[in-house]
Enzyme design. Structure first.
Site, PDB file in Angstrom:
ATOM      1  N   SER A 242      48.473  90.559  50.049  1.00 49.49           N
ATOM      2  CA  SER A 242      49.318  89.385  49.858  1.00 49.49           C
ATOM      3  C   SER A 242      49.259  88.523  51.109  1.00 49.49           C
ATOM      4  O   SER A 242      48.631  88.895  52.107  1.00 49.49           O
ATOM      5  CB  SER A 242      50.757  89.798  49.574  1.00 49.49           C
ATOM      6  OG  SER A 242      51.333  90.306  50.763  1.00 49.49           O
ATOM      7  N   LYS A 243      49.936  87.407  51.032  1.00 45.86           N
ATOM      8  CA  LYS A 243      49.897  86.420  52.118  1.00 45.86           C
ATOM      9  C   LYS A 243      50.243  87.023  53.476  1.00 45.86           C
ATOM     10  O   LYS A 243      49.674  86.644  54.488  1.00 45.86           O
ATOM     11  CB  LYS A 243      50.894  85.294  51.830  1.00 45.86           C
ATOM     12  CG  LYS A 243      50.391  84.295  50.820  1.00 45.86           C
ATOM     13  CD  LYS A 243      50.670  82.864  51.308  1.00 45.86           C
ATOM     14  CE  LYS A 243      50.301  81.814  50.286  1.00 45.86           C
ATOM     15  NZ  LYS A 243      48.993  82.006  49.691  1.00 45.86           N
ATOM     16  N   ARG A 244      51.176  87.981  53.460  1.00 49.61           N
ATOM     17  CA  ARG A 244      51.604  88.498  54.770  1.00 49.61           C
ATOM     18  C   ARG A 244      50.509  89.306  55.465  1.00 49.61           C
ATOM     19  O   ARG A 244      50.599  89.609  56.642  1.00 49.61           O
ATOM     20  CB  ARG A 244      52.894  89.311  54.637  1.00 49.61           C
ATOM     21  CG  ARG A 244      52.718  90.650  54.028  1.00 49.61           C
ATOM     22  CD  ARG A 244      54.040  91.271  53.628  1.00 49.61           C
ATOM     23  NE  ARG A 244      53.812  92.282  52.634  1.00 49.61           N
ATOM     24  CZ  ARG A 244      53.423  93.517  52.904  1.00 49.61           C
ATOM     25  NH1 ARG A 244      53.247  93.885  54.148  1.00 49.61           N
ATOM     26  NH2 ARG A 244      53.204  94.381  51.934  1.00 49.61           N
ATOM     27  N   GLY A 246      47.630  88.082  55.923  1.00 50.45           N
ATOM     28  CA  GLY A 246      46.738  87.094  56.536  1.00 50.45           C
ATOM     29  C   GLY A 246      45.850  86.440  55.503  1.00 50.45           C
ATOM     30  O   GLY A 246      46.247  86.294  54.347  1.00 50.45           O
TER      31      GLY A 246
END
Ligand code: GLU
Length: 469
Positions: A242-244, A246
């Protein structure tokens, strides 16, 4: 007639978002498998969802694949353009009894959905067994698959193994909506059939669709292709990517300074591998890759490994190409570049690239070489330029001027100078470094001198020595 003996694979992205590394890996595995078997690799843009598909996303996908060097054989197929053909297939299923018109009004369908949920079964329409002539004239209808009510639907997956679905748990899939629009699973089956696809290699979020699609193949009397569902890519912590974690989009990896060949090599290692080989050529990947060797467990993104692989590919890449990439980074950062310094950039790249894991780092490491004279010296360097150091640098400058302009010769000249003066290099080394680099990161002294070229390097020393204190 399609030659069924040859392997045909395809990558079938939906242009509802950008190209993520999961998709890029799917594309790569499809391409590798096609190359490995001497088959064909096709691209299909699944743009049936008119609301969420955009031309901009189509372009991002095409650009991302081109950047990665994953080229399909032939022009892409656009799914939406084939809607008439999809309807034709449904007409054939209606004619053969493999599908039926469902006239259930929306509110009744909702009631049936609730009943089905309460009874723990899938939705079935009463029109499955009713005569369509009983429907009111001109009543709207959807077309549904007349799925078998018993037995097993087996997906013999090349990666997951034999996956068995109870057919009664698969509903009568809508094939055409009431406005005549073909649905997703129908379009996939008709397109894969018409494109002669023999191996469907895709993310395992589509495993359930494989069962549904199998029923559609059977209703059409078509050969079911081989399926290979790839486990997802997870983040370094084992959670779904996911986005977290990177970067996810291929374009972001490009912006972070990864080379396409490095990312390709790294992606090939996500869920597949050849022993412990970490770095391999495209030809080796093609020779070694078999989709049946993909592992069942999700792969984990490992930034340290990716950096290591990228560093390797930077080391072996052409210096002119790297210079252009570093320049692009400098420009995107709005760095002013002295035009007359550009011809020396590839040489500077050659001398610093060992230390760069990304082209962003390469840009950091080459910045010193691109500054224009006279350099603005940083405070630290100015502080080091005492009268004594200036005198030393003045004498060193004359010695350097008579040396061949190569790293070993210049190293020897610097060492010889320190010896002759009876001092350590530390007495003037940091000052010289600052004078040559203006305080930007720079390699060792001799490499910095060579990277700059003789005229520029001596000129920078002269500038510093002539600066008013
Ligand atoms: N269009 C689907 C997706 O982007 C892939 C469908 C398939 O490969 O069959 O997830």
């Amino acid at each position: 007639m399609t030659d069924r003996s040859a392997v045909v694979t395809r990558f079938a992205p939906s242009p509802t978002g950008s190209l993520h590394i999961g998709g890029a890996r799917t594309a790569l595995f499809n391409q590798l498998y096609a190359r490995h078997t001497g088959g064909t690799f096709l691209l299909r843009i699944e743009d049936t969802d008119r609301e969420r598909s955009t031309q901009a996303n189509v372009q991002i996908i095409l650009d991302g694949l081109a950047w990665l060097g994953i080229a399909p054989d032939g022009e892409p197929v656009f799914q939406h353009a084939r809607a008439d053909r999809h309807r034709e297939a449904v007409a054939a299923m209606l004619a053969s009894g493999g599908a039926y018109r469902d006239f259930t009004p929306p509110e009744e369908l909702e009631a049936e959905r609730e009943r089905a949920r309460a009874e723990g079964r899938v939705v079935r329409s009463a029109w499955r067994d009713r005569d369509p002539s009983e429907a009111p004239q001109g009543a709207p209808y959807t077309v549904r698959l007349k799925a078998p009510l018993s037995g097993e639907t087996v997906v013999d997956d090349l990666i997951k193994g034999r996956v068995v679905f109870q057919t009664k748990e698969l509903d009568d899939l809508v094939l055409l909506r009431s406005d005549g629009a073909p649905t997703y699973n129908l379009a996939v089956v008709v397109d894969d059939h018409d494109m002669g696809v023999t191996h469907v290699i895709r993310g395992d979020d589509h495993l359930n669709n494989a069962a549904r699609q199998t029923l559609i193949y059977q209703a059409l009397g078509w050969t079911v292709p081989a399926f290979a569902h790839l486990p997802l890519i997870h983040g370094p912590d084992g959670a779904k990517l996911s986005k977290r974690h990177g970067a996810q989009a291929v374009g972001e990896f490009a912006d972070l300074g990864y080379l396409p060949e490095a990312l390709r090599n790294y992606l090939a290692r996500l869920g597949w591998g050849h022993g412990d080989d970490e770095i391999f050529s495209d030809a080796e990947a093609v020779a070694w890759f078999d989709v049946t060797d993909v592992v069942k467990a999700p792969a984990r993104l490992d930034w340290a490994k990716l950096n290591h692989i990228n560093q390797h590919y930077i080391r072996v890449a052409d210096n002119r190409r790297l210079a252009d990439l570093a320049l692009e980074v400098h420009r995107s950062r709005g760095v002013h570049i002295a035009g007359d310094r550009l011809p020396d950039l590839p040489r500077a790249v050659a001398l610093v690239k060992e230390g760069a894991q990304t082209t962003l780092q390469l840009a950091d490491l080459t910045l010193f070489a691109l500054k224009s004279r006279p350099l603005a010296l940083d405070a630290k360097t100015q502080g080091l330029l005492t009268a004594e150091t200036r005198a030393l640098l003045g004498r060193l400058r004359h010695r350097l001027a008579t040396s061949p302009w190569e790293v070993p010769a210049l190293e020897a000249a610097i060492r010889g100078f320190a010896q002759a003066e009876g001092i350590g290099i530390g007495k003037f080394g940091a000052a010289l470094r600052g004078v040559l680099s203006g305080g930007a990161p720079a390699p060792d002294l001799a490499s910095s001198l060579v990277a700059l070229g003789k005229d520029e390097a001596l000129g920078r020393i002269d500038d510093a020595l002539s600066q008013v204190q």
